[in-house]
Write an enzyme that holds these catalytic residues in place. Structure first.
Site, mmCIF file in Angstrom:
data_model
loop_
_atom_site.group_PDB
_atom_site.id
_atom_site.type_symbol
_atom_site.label_atom_id
_atom_site.label_comp_id
_atom_site.label_asym_id
_atom_site.label_seq_id
_atom_site.Cartn_x
_atom_site.Cartn_y
_atom_site.Cartn_z
ATOM 1 N N HIS A 22 0.858 -1.188 0.000
ATOM 2 C CA HIS A 22 0.000 0.000 0.000
ATOM 3 C C HIS A 22 0.890 1.233 0.000
ATOM 4 O O HIS A 22 2.007 1.221 0.510
ATOM 5 C CB HIS A 22 -0.870 -0.041 1.261
ATOM 6 C CG HIS A 22 -1.959 0.982 1.315
ATOM 7 N ND1 HIS A 22 -1.719 2.311 1.615
ATOM 8 C CD2 HIS A 22 -3.299 0.875 1.128
ATOM 9 C CE1 HIS A 22 -2.866 2.963 1.631
ATOM 10 N NE2 HIS A 22 -3.839 2.129 1.333
ATOM 11 N N LYS A 74 -11.027 -0.775 9.493
ATOM 12 C CA LYS A 74 -11.153 -2.038 8.759
ATOM 13 C C LYS A 74 -11.522 -3.191 9.691
ATOM 14 O O LYS A 74 -11.847 -4.293 9.231
ATOM 15 C CB LYS A 74 -9.847 -2.353 8.024
ATOM 16 C CG LYS A 74 -9.430 -1.293 7.008
ATOM 17 C CD LYS A 74 -8.154 -1.683 6.297
ATOM 18 C CE LYS A 74 -7.499 -0.522 5.589
ATOM 19 N NZ LYS A 74 -8.317 0.107 4.553
ATOM 20 N N ASP A 122 2.496 -4.531 8.234
ATOM 21 C CA ASP A 122 1.258 -3.777 8.061
ATOM 22 C C ASP A 122 0.110 -4.771 8.169
ATOM 23 O O ASP A 122 -0.145 -5.555 7.253
ATOM 24 C CB ASP A 122 1.283 -3.094 6.691
ATOM 25 C CG ASP A 122 -0.042 -2.436 6.330
ATOM 26 O OD1 ASP A 122 -0.995 -2.505 7.142
ATOM 27 O OD2 ASP A 122 -0.140 -1.875 5.223
ATOM 28 N N GLN A 156 -5.034 -5.560 6.758
ATOM 29 C CA GLN A 156 -5.912 -6.546 6.134
ATOM 30 C C GLN A 156 -5.890 -7.887 6.860
ATOM 31 O O GLN A 156 -6.610 -8.808 6.472
ATOM 32 C CB GLN A 156 -5.500 -6.745 4.671
ATOM 33 C CG GLN A 156 -5.569 -5.507 3.810
ATOM 34 C CD GLN A 156 -6.989 -4.987 3.636
ATOM 35 O OE1 GLN A 156 -7.964 -5.740 3.719
ATOM 36 N NE2 GLN A 156 -7.123 -3.695 3.390
ATOM 37 N N CYS A 185 -4.685 2.312 -3.864
ATOM 38 C CA CYS A 185 -3.481 2.840 -3.203
ATOM 39 C C CYS A 185 -2.312 1.872 -3.358
ATOM 40 O O CYS A 185 -1.527 1.669 -2.420
ATOM 41 C CB CYS A 185 -3.738 3.132 -1.729
ATOM 42 S SG CYS A 185 -4.861 4.521 -1.451
#
Length: 427
Positions: free
Chosen positions: A145, A248, A222, A225, A386
């Site tokens: 991202h 999210k 990261d 997700q 992104c």
């Protein structure tokens, strides 16, 4: 790389094993918790498949935030009156919940930020700025991202570090051999997505961490997700930094999390200055609070933290293993339905992947696909997500992306497939 990561209708993708059916998952009860799912769009029932961008909020989160505003709201930490004490207790209880959720040893290792983006910028501007020098290397992947690319480019331009990029295997999985070849004694940080927001690829993060640590590099994951879809324990992953965003995770916008070991945080300089993060201020010098408060300048996102804590409570009550099994079933079914449609190309077929399906329809731009699906009440994301470097790697301007959450159903997958069939009528 124009043919990389593509899957045509005669070659279905593989998902992770151990799928579950809707009948084994109390989907009706779960859907009843999300007020927005009862609305219609253009006279059609809303089919919300944009969870990778931002998930909807259950009433338990909405009610927890409303309760704070109605009965307990005040600024935190500095007040001696009852409302301030109640708000402080609720805010810090949310920090405790995040620590438990991540398997962190202490809530003092949990820093609240505005989101994962700010958390990554904090690491870049504090830890990396202090510990990296010209010629040092940071390793990323092609699927990152922008939030895990741009801060490192800004740092590169300031101090002269080098950025290296790991390519992907043909199915969209992480190229471990290429990664190993990029590692050198100058590698100081490996910063990668736990799960790709475009392809859904689940990276082999434990192996990545082990190989990075072997050359003395730190690892940032990261987790935006990952945390809504699977259990995450930072101790078992072995990483040095973990970040994610609340919105999210079925929580509110405006708040995210940075986890790092306490000793790491203790050695980092503040990222921003202001109230709340100080110990003592004079015009000659300032001393700072211990972590995590030294990284939380100004009035924090008090009510949003409470909402994040409520979202964690909600997910834990359902069970992330059950969520993962349900979503794997949806991924398998969606892959079958979409690959059966002539002219549809799916991107990313790694065996280990999350419930994200990126696709294009022959002859149609992804934005047109998204618009046509919207008229059928089906909300997907269309664009570069992104992740423009990944789009360049795929040699496409954009994709449509259906990303599934715990409240989605097979009937909604059928609605997606029917809407995609309609796209062909326009092209």
């Amino acid at each position: 790389m124009s043919d990389a990561l593509k899957i045509e209708r005669d070659a279905p993708a593989q998902a992770m094993p151990a799928a579950n059916s809707d009948s084994a998952f109390d989907i009706a009860r779960i859907r009843a918790d999300f007020p927005i799912l009862s609305r219609e769009v253009y006279g059609k029932p809303l089919v919300y498949l944009d969870n990778g961008a931002s998930a909807q909020k259950p009433r338990q989160v909405l009610e927890a935030m409303d309760e704070i505003y109605r009965r307990h709201y005040s600024n935190v930490h500095r007040g001696v009156h009852k409302l301030s004490q109640e708000a402080t207790d609720a805010f810090e209880a949310a920090r405790d919940k995040v620590a438990r959720f991540l398997g962190a040893p202490s809530s003092e290792e949990i820093v609240f930020a505005r989101g994962a983006t700010e958390a990554i910028n904090l690491i870049a501007n504090s830890w990396a700025q202090q510990n990296l020098t010209a010629g040092d290397e940071i390793v990323l992947t092609v699927l990152e991202h922008h939030a895990n690319i741009v801060p490192w480019q800004l740092l590169r331009d300031r101090i002269g570090i080098e950025i290296k990029v790991v390519p992907l295997e043909a199915d969209g999985s992480f190229d471990m051999a290429a990664f190993e070849a990029l590692l050198t004694p100058r590698t100081k940080l490996v910063a990668v997505a736990h799960i790709s927001n475009v392809l859904g690829t689940l990276l082999p993060v434990r192996e990545i961490v082990a190989k990075a640590h072997a050359v003395g590099a730190k690892v940032l994951l990261d987790g935006c997700q990952a945390v809504p879809h699977m259990p995450v324990e930072v101790g078992k992953l072995g990483c040095d930094f973990y970040v994610f965003s609340s919105h999210k995770l079925y929580g509110p916008t405006g708040i995210g999390v940075l986890w790092a070991p306490y000793d790491t945080l203790l050695g980092m300089a503040p990222y921003q200055g202001g109230g709340e993060m100080i110990d003592r201020v004079t015009f000659e010098e300032t001393t700072y609070k211990e972590p995590p408060h030294r990284f939380e300048a100004g009035t924090p996102a008090i009510v949003e933290a409470v909402g994040l804590g409520a979202a964690i409570d909600y997910l834990e009550a359902i069970g992330l293993d059950a969520v993962a099994a349900h979503e794997e079933s949806l991924l398998r079914y969606a892959t079958e339905r979409l690959t059966a449609i002539d002219g549809v190309t799916l991107y990313g077929t790694a065996r280990e992947k999350s419930a994200i399906v990126s696709f294009n329809v022959e002859g149609a731009h992804a934005h047109d696909v998204g618009t046509i699906l919207d008229r059928s009440g089906v909300a997907v994301r269309a664009g570069h997500h992104c992740a423009q470097p990944l789009m360049d790697y795929l040699d496409v301007p954009a994709t449509a992306r259906a990303s599934f959450g715990l409240y989605n159903t097979r009937n909604e997958v059928d609605a997606l497939a029917a809407a995609v069939e309609k796209v062909k009528d326009f092209f």
